[in-house]
Design a protein around this motif. Structure first.
Motif, short mmCIF file in Angstrom:
data_model
loop_
_atom_site.label_atom_id
_atom_site.label_comp_id
_atom_site.label_asym_id
_atom_site.label_seq_id
_atom_site.Cartn_x
_atom_site.Cartn_y
_atom_site.Cartn_z
N ASP A 134 -37.36 -42.25 -11.30
CA ASP A 134 -35.92 -42.03 -11.24
C ASP A 134 -35.33 -42.67 -9.98
OD1 ASP A 134 -37.18 -40.17 -9.58
OD2 ASP A 134 -35.76 -38.55 -10.01
N VAL A 135 -36.04 -42.60 -8.88
CA VAL A 135 -35.57 -43.22 -7.64
C VAL A 135 -35.58 -44.74 -7.78
CG1 VAL A 135 -36.09 -43.56 -5.19
CG2 VAL A 135 -36.29 -41.28 -6.20
N ARG A 136 -36.64 -45.27 -8.35
CA ARG A 136 -36.72 -46.73 -8.52
C ARG A 136 -35.65 -47.25 -9.48
NH1 ARG A 136 -42.67 -49.30 -8.21
NH2 ARG A 136 -43.18 -48.63 -6.09
N ARG A 137 -35.33 -46.46 -10.49
CA ARG A 137 -34.26 -46.86 -11.40
C ARG A 137 -32.94 -46.98 -10.63
NH1 ARG A 137 -33.80 -42.47 -14.27
NH2 ARG A 137 -31.93 -41.80 -13.14
N GLY A 138 -32.71 -46.01 -9.73
CA GLY A 138 -31.50 -46.05 -8.92
C GLY A 138 -31.46 -47.23 -7.98
N ILE A 139 -32.59 -47.54 -7.36
CA ILE A 139 -32.65 -48.67 -6.42
C ILE A 139 -32.47 -49.98 -7.18
CG2 ILE A 139 -34.13 -49.92 -4.81
CD1 ILE A 139 -35.32 -47.19 -4.02
N ALA A 140 -33.02 -50.07 -8.37
CA ALA A 140 -32.81 -51.26 -9.19
C ALA A 140 -31.34 -51.44 -9.52
CB ALA A 140 -33.64 -51.17 -10.47
N ALA A 141 -30.64 -50.32 -9.75
CA ALA A 141 -29.20 -50.38 -10.02
C ALA A 141 -28.43 -50.87 -8.80
CB ALA A 141 -28.69 -49.01 -10.45
N VAL A 142 -28.89 -50.49 -7.61
CA VAL A 142 -28.27 -50.98 -6.37
C VAL A 142 -28.37 -52.50 -6.32
CG1 VAL A 142 -28.50 -51.02 -3.85
CG2 VAL A 142 -28.66 -48.84 -5.07
N GLY A 143 -29.56 -53.03 -6.60
CA GLY A 143 -29.72 -54.47 -6.60
C GLY A 143 -28.89 -55.15 -7.65
N ALA A 144 -28.82 -54.55 -8.83
CA ALA A 144 -28.05 -55.14 -9.93
C ALA A 144 -26.56 -55.19 -9.61
CB ALA A 144 -28.29 -54.35 -11.22
N ALA A 145 -26.12 -54.28 -8.73
CA ALA A 145 -24.72 -54.25 -8.33
C ALA A 145 -24.43 -55.26 -7.21
CB ALA A 145 -24.34 -52.84 -7.86
N GLY A 146 -25.45 -56.04 -6.84
CA GLY A 146 -25.27 -57.04 -5.80
C GLY A 146 -25.33 -56.48 -4.40
N LEU A 147 -25.97 -55.32 -4.26
CA LEU A 147 -26.04 -54.66 -2.96
C LEU A 147 -27.48 -54.66 -2.42
CD1 LEU A 147 -23.84 -51.58 -3.91
CD2 LEU A 147 -23.11 -53.61 -2.65
N VAL A 148 -27.58 -54.57 -1.12
CA VAL A 148 -28.86 -54.48 -0.42
C VAL A 148 -29.30 -53.01 -0.38
CG1 VAL A 148 -29.96 -54.81 1.83
CG2 VAL A 148 -28.37 -56.52 0.95
N PHE A 149 -30.60 -52.77 -0.34
CA PHE A 149 -31.09 -51.41 -0.12
C PHE A 149 -31.76 -51.34 1.24
CE2 PHE A 149 -33.94 -47.75 -0.38
CZ PHE A 149 -33.04 -46.79 -0.82
N ASP A 150 -31.19 -50.49 2.11
CA ASP A 150 -31.76 -50.28 3.44
C ASP A 150 -32.87 -49.23 3.37
OD1 ASP A 150 -29.83 -51.99 4.59
OD2 ASP A 150 -29.68 -50.72 6.37
N LEU A 151 -34.01 -49.57 3.93
CA LEU A 151 -35.16 -48.67 3.94
C LEU A 151 -35.23 -47.92 5.27
CD1 LEU A 151 -37.77 -51.13 2.43
CD2 LEU A 151 -37.20 -48.90 1.43
N LEU A 152 -34.93 -46.63 5.22
CA LEU A 152 -35.10 -45.78 6.40
C LEU A 152 -36.36 -44.95 6.20
CD1 LEU A 152 -34.09 -44.68 9.10
CD2 LEU A 152 -32.84 -42.93 7.83
N VAL A 153 -37.46 -45.45 6.75
CA VAL A 153 -38.76 -44.80 6.58
C VAL A 153 -39.44 -44.66 7.93
CG1 VAL A 153 -39.08 -45.63 4.22
CG2 VAL A 153 -39.92 -47.01 6.15
N ARG A 154 -40.36 -43.72 7.99
CA ARG A 154 -41.21 -43.58 9.17
C ARG A 154 -42.49 -44.39 8.97
NH1 ARG A 154 -38.99 -39.86 12.44
NH2 ARG A 154 -37.62 -38.29 11.52
N GLN A 155 -43.24 -44.50 10.03
CA GLN A 155 -44.42 -45.37 10.01
C GLN A 155 -45.36 -45.03 8.86
OE1 GLN A 155 -46.29 -46.23 13.78
NE2 GLN A 155 -48.34 -46.09 12.91
N HIS A 156 -45.60 -43.74 8.59
CA HIS A 156 -46.56 -43.38 7.55
C HIS A 156 -46.03 -43.67 6.14
CE1 HIS A 156 -43.97 -39.77 7.50
NE2 HIS A 156 -44.41 -39.60 6.26
N GLN A 157 -44.73 -43.97 6.02
CA GLN A 157 -44.14 -44.28 4.72
C GLN A 157 -44.09 -45.77 4.43
OE1 GLN A 157 -40.50 -42.12 5.67
NE2 GLN A 157 -40.95 -40.60 4.08
#
Length: 292
Positions: A134-157
């Motif tokens: 479900d999360v990946r579907r949403g991120i794919a939609a972000v890309g399809a809308a012509g938008l970048v996805f910012d990754l806010l993750v910690r080192q272990h992620q």
């Protein structure tokens, strides 16, 4: 700026900062005792003096809470403020109508300044959050809308983030704060390996931002940050790195100008074109910013 080549008339792009008014958008993550320096409101009028003094001519403001209302307000700021040229906002990635929600944001006042979406993955308890369909579907939609996805993750992620970027090659990803490396720790070697794994995905870039608050010392030096910046330069190359102040969060450990001067010192070995990439050209290209 000490030791750096200014990126010409285009000026510097601050690709990562925040703005908030707590009465409208409470920042419940701020501890008033340990984070007293940022337990305040921060508006465009507060940002302009230190940013412009450092040579910044354009910025990207980034969401700080999981709220589409905050995103609408930030778009309103971008519609009026000549310094703020882009907004990385928030949307519920798991919503069934995520595409429609993105469309509403893009249709809002200032919506043409929406350049990306971010979720606070660093705070998610699910260790496989970015692996979820479900999360990946949403991120794919972000890309399809012509938008970048910012990754806010910690080192272990970082390994999870690397899988995501490989599996969604059509989406443009930006790693915030270099994945929060464990500076001054033996774990930094593992971070370096994981960073290089992520950088192997050509659809990723990264921000040289948020490092001053990752040093486990009350007083830090340029050399404390050097290993992370040098590894990032080697892994991504200057044309896939961008400067970000992480203001006002940086105020917990540094002034705006001190971080600019520190990064300038760390970039001294790069030629003028490479420095220009970090100081602005990468951000303009990746976020599609208007000329500044």
């Amino acid at each position: 700026m000490t030791g750096a080549t200014r990126p010409g008339r285009a000026g510097i792009v601050d690709a990562h900062h925040h703005l908030w008014v707590r009465a409208r958008h409470p920042q419940t993550w701020i501890d008033p005792v340990t984070m007293a320096a940022i337990d305040a409101d921060f508006e465009p009028a507060d940002l302009a003096p230190p940013a412009q003094a450092a040579g910044v001519t354009a910025t990207v403001v980034v969401q700080s809470i999981a709220s589409d209302t905050e995103t609408v307000d930030l778009l309103g700021v971008a519609a009026e403020d000549t310094l703020v040229r882009g907004v990385v906002g928030w949307v519920d990635l798991t919503a069934d109508d995520v595409t429609e929600r993105l469309g509403r944001l893009q249709a809002a006042r200032g919506g043409e300044r929406l350049v990306g979406i971010r979720h606070l993955v660093q705070s998610e308890s699910d260790p496989a959050y970015l692996d979820r369909p479900d999360v990946r579907r949403g991120i794919a939609a972000v890309g399809a809308a012509g938008l970048v996805f910012d990754l806010l993750v910690r080192q272990h992620q970082l390994p999870m983030a690397a899988r995501l970027t490989r599996d969604l090659p059509e989406v443009s990803f930006v790693l915030d704060h270099l994945g929060k490396p464990a500076l001054g720790s033996p774990e930094l070697a593992e971070w370096s390996r994981e960073l290089r794994s992520l950088a192997a995905s050509p659809n990723t870039t990264a921000k040289l931002s948020g490092l001053v608050t990752e040093v486990p010392l009350p007083q830090w030096t340029t050399d404390d940050l050097r290993p992370a910046v040098e590894d990032a330069l080697d892994a991504f190359g200057p044309d896939r790195l961008m400067f970000g102040s992480d203001w006002p969060v940086c105020l917990l450990a540094s002034s705006y100008q001190r971080w600019v001067d520190t990064l300038a010192e760390l970039l001294e070995g790069q030629d003028g074109a490479d420095q220009a990439s970090v100081w602005g050209e990468t951000a303009r290209r990746v976020y599609g910013l208007e000329a500044s």
